[in-house]
Design a protein around this motif. Structure first.
Motif, PDB file in Angstrom:
ATOM      1  N   LYS A   1     -67.399 -38.878  -9.463  1.00 55.29           N
ATOM      2  CA  LYS A   1     -66.844 -37.484  -8.970  1.00 55.29           C
ATOM      3  C   LYS A   1     -67.738 -36.367  -8.395  1.00 55.29           C
ATOM      4  CE  LYS A   1     -66.642 -35.462 -13.553  1.00 55.29           C
ATOM      5  NZ  LYS A   1     -65.671 -34.560 -14.262  1.00 55.29           N
ATOM      6  N   VAL A   2     -67.092 -35.557  -7.511  1.00 50.28           N
ATOM      7  CA  VAL A   2     -67.894 -34.524  -7.089  1.00 50.28           C
ATOM      8  C   VAL A   2     -67.597 -33.264  -7.727  1.00 50.28           C
ATOM      9  CG1 VAL A   2     -68.182 -32.940  -5.174  1.00 50.28           C
ATOM     10  CG2 VAL A   2     -68.519 -35.520  -4.767  1.00 50.28           C
ATOM     11  N   GLU A   3     -66.328 -33.289  -7.841  1.00 48.05           N
ATOM     12  CA  GLU A   3     -65.763 -31.799  -8.436  1.00 48.05           C
ATOM     13  C   GLU A   3     -66.271 -31.876  -9.971  1.00 48.05           C
ATOM     14  OE1 GLU A   3     -61.461 -31.981  -7.615  1.00 48.05           O
ATOM     15  OE2 GLU A   3     -61.746 -31.179  -5.463  1.00 48.05           O
ATOM     16  N   GLY A   4     -66.751 -30.772 -10.293  1.00 50.14           N
ATOM     17  CA  GLY A   4     -67.073 -30.584 -11.795  1.00 50.14           C
ATOM     18  C   GLY A   4     -68.428 -31.088 -12.115  1.00 50.14           C
ATOM     19  N   ALA A   5     -69.009 -31.962 -11.217  1.00 50.32           N
ATOM     20  CA  ALA A   5     -70.123 -32.638 -11.424  1.00 50.32           C
ATOM     21  C   ALA A   5     -71.496 -31.786 -10.932  1.00 50.32           C
ATOM     22  CB  ALA A   5     -70.280 -33.788 -10.666  1.00 50.32           C
ATOM     23  N   PRO A   6     -72.533 -32.099 -11.479  1.00 49.42           N
ATOM     24  CA  PRO A   6     -73.804 -31.194 -11.074  1.00 49.42           C
ATOM     25  C   PRO A   6     -74.144 -30.957  -9.778  1.00 49.42           C
ATOM     26  CG  PRO A   6     -74.374 -32.799 -12.969  1.00 49.42           C
ATOM     27  CD  PRO A   6     -73.057 -33.175 -12.372  1.00 49.42           C
ATOM     28  N   ILE A   7     -73.633 -31.867  -8.718  1.00 49.45           N
ATOM     29  CA  ILE A   7     -73.936 -31.676  -7.243  1.00 49.45           C
ATOM     30  C   ILE A   7     -72.885 -30.630  -6.646  1.00 49.45           C
ATOM     31  CG2 ILE A   7     -72.031 -33.428  -6.492  1.00 49.45           C
ATOM     32  CD1 ILE A   7     -74.517 -34.343  -4.518  1.00 49.45           C
ATOM     33  N   ALA A   8     -71.813 -30.328  -7.335  1.00 52.89           N
ATOM     34  CA  ALA A   8     -71.045 -29.247  -7.116  1.00 52.89           C
ATOM     35  C   ALA A   8     -71.402 -27.962  -7.443  1.00 52.89           C
ATOM     36  CB  ALA A   8     -69.496 -29.701  -7.361  1.00 52.89           C
ATOM     37  N   ALA A   9     -72.089 -27.908  -8.350  1.00 52.14           N
ATOM     38  CA  ALA A   9     -72.822 -26.816  -9.291  1.00 52.14           C
ATOM     39  C   ALA A   9     -73.890 -26.321  -8.478  1.00 52.14           C
ATOM     40  CB  ALA A   9     -72.966 -26.910 -10.547  1.00 52.14           C
ATOM     41  N   GLY A  10     -74.740 -27.208  -7.581  1.00 48.40           N
ATOM     42  CA  GLY A  10     -75.815 -26.931  -7.162  1.00 48.40           C
ATOM     43  C   GLY A  10     -76.881 -27.131  -7.733  1.00 48.40           C
ATOM     44  N   LYS A  11     -76.682 -28.168  -8.784  1.00 42.83           N
ATOM     45  CA  LYS A  11     -78.029 -28.549  -9.793  1.00 42.83           C
ATOM     46  C   LYS A  11     -78.359 -30.034  -8.967  1.00 42.83           C
ATOM     47  CE  LYS A  11     -77.702 -25.389 -12.426  1.00 42.83           C
ATOM     48  NZ  LYS A  11     -79.043 -24.396 -12.617  1.00 42.83           N
ATOM     49  N   VAL A  12     -77.915 -30.558  -8.133  1.00 43.03           N
ATOM     50  CA  VAL A  12     -78.454 -31.785  -7.442  1.00 43.03           C
ATOM     51  C   VAL A  12     -78.413 -31.431  -5.908  1.00 43.03           C
ATOM     52  CG1 VAL A  12     -77.876 -34.234  -6.970  1.00 43.03           C
ATOM     53  CG2 VAL A  12     -77.329 -33.365  -9.219  1.00 43.03           C
TER      54      VAL A  12
ATOM     55  N   ALA B   1     -67.169 -26.638  -2.739  1.00 42.27           N
ATOM     56  CA  ALA B   1     -67.727 -26.144  -3.753  1.00 42.27           C
ATOM     57  C   ALA B   1     -69.101 -25.379  -3.267  1.00 42.27           C
ATOM     58  CB  ALA B   1     -68.290 -27.273  -4.594  1.00 42.27           C
ATOM     59  N   LEU B   2     -69.810 -25.729  -2.298  1.00 41.24           N
ATOM     60  CA  LEU B   2     -71.166 -25.042  -1.983  1.00 41.24           C
ATOM     61  C   LEU B   2     -71.200 -24.249  -0.705  1.00 41.24           C
ATOM     62  CD1 LEU B   2     -73.195 -28.619  -2.600  1.00 41.24           C
ATOM     63  CD2 LEU B   2     -72.961 -26.741  -4.131  1.00 41.24           C
ATOM     64  N   GLY B   3     -70.157 -24.377   0.171  1.00 41.93           N
ATOM     65  CA  GLY B   3     -70.162 -23.522   1.293  1.00 41.93           C
ATOM     66  C   GLY B   3     -70.013 -24.804   2.452  1.00 41.93           C
ATOM     67  N   GLU B   4     -69.549 -24.303   3.481  1.00 39.09           N
ATOM     68  CA  GLU B   4     -69.417 -25.300   4.712  1.00 39.09           C
ATOM     69  C   GLU B   4     -70.685 -25.513   5.245  1.00 39.09           C
ATOM     70  OE1 GLU B   4     -67.431 -27.610   7.616  1.00 39.09           O
ATOM     71  OE2 GLU B   4     -66.380 -26.553   5.718  1.00 39.09           O
ATOM     72  N   GLU B   5     -71.502 -24.124   5.586  1.00 38.91           N
ATOM     73  CA  GLU B   5     -72.726 -24.109   6.325  1.00 38.91           C
ATOM     74  C   GLU B   5     -73.947 -24.623   5.438  1.00 38.91           C
ATOM     75  OE1 GLU B   5     -72.462 -20.574   3.515  1.00 38.91           O
ATOM     76  OE2 GLU B   5     -71.223 -21.725   4.631  1.00 38.91           O
ATOM     77  N   ASN B   6     -73.828 -25.035   4.098  1.00 39.86           N
ATOM     78  CA  ASN B   6     -74.753 -25.693   3.226  1.00 39.86           C
ATOM     79  C   ASN B   6     -75.065 -27.001   3.014  1.00 39.86           C
ATOM     80  OD1 ASN B   6     -75.623 -22.905   2.718  1.00 39.86           O
ATOM     81  ND2 ASN B   6     -74.443 -22.618   1.088  1.00 39.86           N
ATOM     82  N   VAL B   7     -73.796 -27.774   3.739  1.00 37.32           N
ATOM     83  CA  VAL B   7     -73.775 -29.141   3.546  1.00 37.32           C
ATOM     84  C   VAL B   7     -73.907 -29.836   4.697  1.00 37.32           C
ATOM     85  CG1 VAL B   7     -72.616 -30.847   2.320  1.00 37.32           C
ATOM     86  CG2 VAL B   7     -72.791 -28.834   1.189  1.00 37.32           C
TER      87      VAL B   7
END
Length: 435
Positions: A269-280, A297-303
């Motif tokens: 999963k992405v939602e609720g996972a470290p990658i969605a929190a900016g930890k990956v 989760a991270l912003g359109e411009e950041n992915v």
């Protein structure tokens, strides 16, 4: 397991705001559907009945229900002598569900499966050939999508869409650390300790058995130049030097702080996972649906999406979704089933489904918009995509390999020990299946 069978009133428009752009596309299929109907299916007085088990190709549940309701209505309008029931299923316990239906002789006429599932069910005589469903426009399909479903010279699945995964990056993380986006394994190893000092893992990894190895370990194996099985599929080959290199990469990254702490048990999963929190910082195998969640989760411009990672070679996972004809199907409904598969695999149907689900076509005449940078990246990734390695015991081999990879990530065994243990178990499975 929740099954939704489309019988009764159609959903109102207000209930499906997220699906609005897909509804019109699905309904337009009625204009082209009549051309796909076979003479046999539209002759005579008695209606043929066909049941299709469909799985969550469209991730949004409301949008999915609306899309398939409209598709069912459009198909029946184009083929008035066929009564179609599309039943929505869940991915949870899909293999046991399909296997139980085949064993009981009751279930769907047509079912959505993957190439490795096709190999498994064909081996137990659970599937019937479907060459007739594509005989009129076989040359319109990408050859690789048909090859993935061809066994012993016969086609056992009609490809209606292609999945492909590629690398997605949190560009802000790399920019803040003054690091380039990793393209190779060496780049990962270099970036891992730098990001670890900031409390960030360079790459996520889903070690949980709920994640298919096609989306976790196998892409790394292929990038190392290895394979799961030998060319004749009579033996496993993941216990090679390439396999050891792939698993050692994960172990090395874990030691460097380059994987999440719970990588051995994390799910996909992405939602609720470290990658969605900016930890990956990146996900090596990312679908368009996951990309959407990351951006939310991270912003359109950041992915951003980029090419698959490269070890010895560049590789990723991408396979067609197949409509398979089960042995449950009765002869008097056979032509109706072919008509359904031809209809859903048509260029018009594929364009509508791809718009709704964010997948790619399996036909050359159902192209994707070249202006969309995400679709451009996915189309490029298809050039290095592996559809998986078909074997009747592919899923069982995954079941032996996954816990041994977990053990290696926990530090309980070395990469070599993990692969040797898994290979011994897998060879026992192959020997038993050959009897």
């Amino acid at each position: 397991m929740i099954t939704q069978k489309f019988r009764g009133p159609r959903a109102t428009r207000s209930a499906v705001a997220t699906a609005a752009i897909f509804t019109a596309a699905a309904l337009t299929l009625s204009a082209c559907g009549s051309s796909s109907a076979s003479p046999e299916a539209n002759s005579g007085q008695k209606k043929s009945e066909v049941t299709l088990w469909m799985y969550p190709v469209i991730k949004d549940e409301t949008a999915s229900k609306k899309y398939w309701q409209d598709t069912e209505a459009a198909f029946e309008k184009a083929n008035p002598n066929i009564d179609l029931a599309i039943e929505l299923q869940t991915f949870e316990k899909r293999d046991p569900q399909i296997s139980a239906a085949l064993a009981a002789g009751s279930g769907p006429d047509v079912v959505l499966i993957t190439p490795d599932q096709a190999a498994t069910y064909k081996n137990v005589r659970g599937l019937l050939p479907v060459d007739k469903a594509v005989e009129k426009d076989k040359d319109s399909f990408y050859p690789t999508t048909l090859e993935a479903a061809t066994f012993d010279g016969e086609l056992y699945g009609v490809p209606i869409f292609q999945n492909v995964n590629t690398a997605a990056y949190n560009t802000k993380i790399f920019a803040d650390a003054d690091l380039p986006l990793p393209k190779t394994w060496d780049d990962l190893r270099s970036a891992a300790p730098v990001l670890a000092k900031k409390g960030i893992a360079v790459m996520d990894y889903a070690g949980s058995p709920e994640q298919t190895l096609n989306l976790s370990f196998y892409p790394l194996l292929w990038q190392a130049g290895g394979t799961v099985f030998t060319d004749d599929a009579k033996d496993v080959a993941f216990d090679s030097e390439a396999g050891e290199a792939a698993l050692q990469l994960l172990i090395d990254l874990k030691k460097l702080g380059g994987l999440p702490v719970d990588a051995a048990t994390d799910g996909p999963k992405v939602e609720g996972a470290p990658i969605a929190a900016g930890k990956v910082a990146m996900r090596a195998t990312t679908s368009l649906a996951e990309l959407k969640q990351m951006r939310a989760a991270l912003g359109e411009e950041n992915v951003t999406l980029r090419a698959p990672l490269q070890g010895t070679v560049q590789a990723t996972y991408g396979n067609p979704g197949l409509l398979a004809l089960t042995s449950i199907n009765k002869k008097d409904n056979r032509d109706a089933a072919y008509t359904l598969m031809s209809y859903l695999s048509s260029a018009e149907s594929q364009k509508a489904l791809n718009a709704a689900a964010g997948n790619l076509p399996t036909r050359t005449d159902a192209g994707t918009p070249s202006s969309d940078p995400d679709l451009v990246a996915m189309n490029e990734a298809l050039k290095t995509a592996n559809p998986g390695e078909s074997s009747p015991v592919a899923r069982q081999v995954m079941g032996t390999l996954a816990p041994n990879i977990q053990a290696a990530l926990r530090g309980d065994v070395s990469a070599r020990e993990a692969l040797d243990r898994a290979a011994e178990e897998a060879r026992g499975i192959l020997q038993r299946s050959a009897k």
